[in-house]
Scaffold this motif. Sequence first.
Motif, short mmCIF file in Angstrom:
data_model
loop_
_atom_site.label_atom_id
_atom_site.label_comp_id
_atom_site.label_asym_id
_atom_site.label_seq_id
_atom_site.Cartn_x
_atom_site.Cartn_y
_atom_site.Cartn_z
N VAL A 25 9.59 1.41 6.43
CA VAL A 25 10.34 1.67 4.95
C VAL A 25 11.89 1.29 5.64
N SER A 26 12.06 2.02 6.91
CA SER A 26 13.36 1.83 7.36
C SER A 26 13.78 0.14 7.70
N LYS A 27 12.89 -0.36 8.39
CA LYS A 27 13.21 -1.80 8.71
C LYS A 27 13.24 -2.69 7.48
N ILE A 28 12.39 -2.28 6.32
CA ILE A 28 12.72 -3.14 5.23
C ILE A 28 13.96 -3.04 4.54
N GLY A 29 14.61 -1.56 4.56
CA GLY A 29 15.85 -1.63 4.27
C GLY A 29 16.01 -0.33 3.04
N PHE A 30 15.07 0.15 2.76
CA PHE A 30 15.15 1.19 1.47
C PHE A 30 16.04 2.26 2.01
N ASP A 31 16.59 3.20 0.96
CA ASP A 31 17.61 4.15 1.29
C ASP A 31 16.53 5.42 1.72
N GLY A 32 15.22 5.50 1.38
CA GLY A 32 14.52 6.69 1.60
C GLY A 32 13.05 6.47 0.86
N ILE A 33 12.20 7.92 0.98
CA ILE A 33 11.08 7.93 0.35
C ILE A 33 10.83 8.90 -0.57
N GLU A 34 9.88 8.56 -1.67
CA GLU A 34 9.36 9.61 -2.46
C GLU A 34 8.12 10.10 -1.90
N LEU A 35 8.10 11.43 -1.57
CA LEU A 35 6.79 12.02 -0.86
C LEU A 35 5.91 12.26 -1.69
N VAL A 36 4.66 11.92 -1.45
CA VAL A 36 3.33 12.24 -2.35
C VAL A 36 3.13 13.87 -2.33
N GLY A 37 3.04 14.37 -3.19
CA GLY A 37 3.04 15.86 -3.70
C GLY A 37 1.67 16.50 -2.99
N GLU A 38 1.59 16.46 -1.62
CA GLU A 38 0.44 17.28 -1.07
C GLU A 38 1.05 18.10 -0.10
N PRO A 39 1.63 19.10 -0.50
CA PRO A 39 2.61 19.84 0.46
C PRO A 39 1.94 20.48 1.55
N GLU A 40 0.56 20.70 1.83
CA GLU A 40 -0.45 21.22 2.75
C GLU A 40 -0.40 20.32 3.82
N ASN A 215 5.89 -5.82 -14.65
CA ASN A 215 4.94 -5.60 -15.72
C ASN A 215 3.43 -5.84 -15.04
N THR A 216 3.25 -6.44 -14.33
CA THR A 216 1.75 -6.92 -13.62
C THR A 216 1.47 -5.78 -12.57
N ARG A 217 2.54 -4.61 -12.34
CA ARG A 217 2.24 -3.74 -11.54
C ARG A 217 2.75 -4.15 -9.89
N GLU A 218 2.93 -5.39 -10.10
CA GLU A 218 3.44 -5.98 -8.71
C GLU A 218 4.79 -5.53 -8.26
N ALA A 219 5.67 -6.06 -7.36
CA ALA A 219 6.79 -5.80 -6.79
C ALA A 219 7.69 -6.38 -7.94
N ASP A 268 4.24 -4.66 2.91
CA ASP A 268 5.71 -4.74 3.47
C ASP A 268 6.30 -6.05 2.80
N ALA A 269 5.73 -6.98 2.85
CA ALA A 269 6.29 -8.50 2.21
C ALA A 269 6.59 -8.32 0.87
N ASP A 270 5.74 -7.85 0.04
CA ASP A 270 6.08 -7.43 -1.26
C ASP A 270 7.20 -6.28 -1.64
N LEU A 271 7.21 -5.46 -0.91
CA LEU A 271 8.22 -4.51 -0.98
C LEU A 271 9.62 -5.08 -0.45
N ALA A 272 9.51 -5.75 0.47
CA ALA A 272 10.98 -6.41 0.78
C ALA A 272 11.25 -7.36 -0.37
N LEU A 273 10.37 -8.03 -0.95
CA LEU A 273 10.80 -8.89 -2.11
C LEU A 273 11.35 -8.11 -3.17
N GLY A 274 10.66 -6.81 -3.46
CA GLY A 274 11.05 -6.03 -4.48
C GLY A 274 12.40 -5.51 -4.47
N LEU A 275 12.63 -5.05 -3.26
CA LEU A 275 14.10 -4.44 -2.83
C LEU A 275 14.96 -5.39 -3.07
#
Length: 289
Positions: A25-40, A215-219, A268-275
């Motif tokens: 995620v850092s290499k792609i350039g995002f500001d951060g992460i939304e963490l999946v809700g599994e606290p354990e 709308n297609t649930r893609e990036a 990762d390629a799709d995330l980079a395009l979307g960002l």
Amino acid sequence: MNKIEIFVNNWIFGNTSLEEVASRVSKIGFDGIELVGEPEIYNSNEVNRIMKKYGLKVNSICGMHPGPDQNDLRALCHSDKQQRINAINYVKSCVDLAKEIGARSVLVVPSLVGQPGLFDSKDNDWKRAVESLQIAGQYAEKNEIYLTIEPINRYEVGLVYSISDAIKMCKEINNDYVRTMGDTFHMQIEEGDGIPNAIRRAGEYYFQHLHVADNTREAPGLGTMPWREIIRALYDINYQGGISCEPLPKGKAPYDARSGNIPAEKLDADLALGLKHLREEQEIVIKKY
């Protein structure tokens, strides 16, 4: 004018370690992460170490409803009191994690995702969800963490489909720390006057978080979603939350992502395009504001 930060939800990475997700995620350039809700599965000190190492932040905990097995449904509207207590305690544990790692909000769904049926009747299920979230909301308020009710389309849940539904529930809960959020994939189905107008109707107070996919649930950028108008609506309401990406490659379902069946290179390629697309659209909005 401040830029809205853009995050990525780590549930789409399946069982990939948080360290590896953070690195990618850092290499792609995002500001951060939304963490999946599994606290354990998380140690807050370790989460904080990883975020600091990669220059990231966690903006939200993505509550998961139902839970991983049939004995832990995490249903806030369940007809069985003990199951509702379990669900409330689950939300509290997500609030604890959010507090420990500096997140601002915890996503909640009042009914079961992927199960549009009701436990009893819509009125009774709704009432029980409100009561459960009043209790969980008091705990969130004490810890200064927002609970954001996510509307999900009518084909996947039984109670809260639209932003208007979520606001109605928030008003009945009557707690400043219980607000709402949106998800563009679900909003395109349920918001008859369009996503930008739904955001404006909710306004700065209620609208606290946003999940995005095309709308297609893609990036973002791989479909027909009006991203510039959506971002403009966020600025129109003085939006204080983040944008959290959770796209899936064409032909893939959430179950493919959760089970790790999406190739890392494709994701990762799709995330980079979307960002890139979201940031370009945001720059245009800012320049024209």
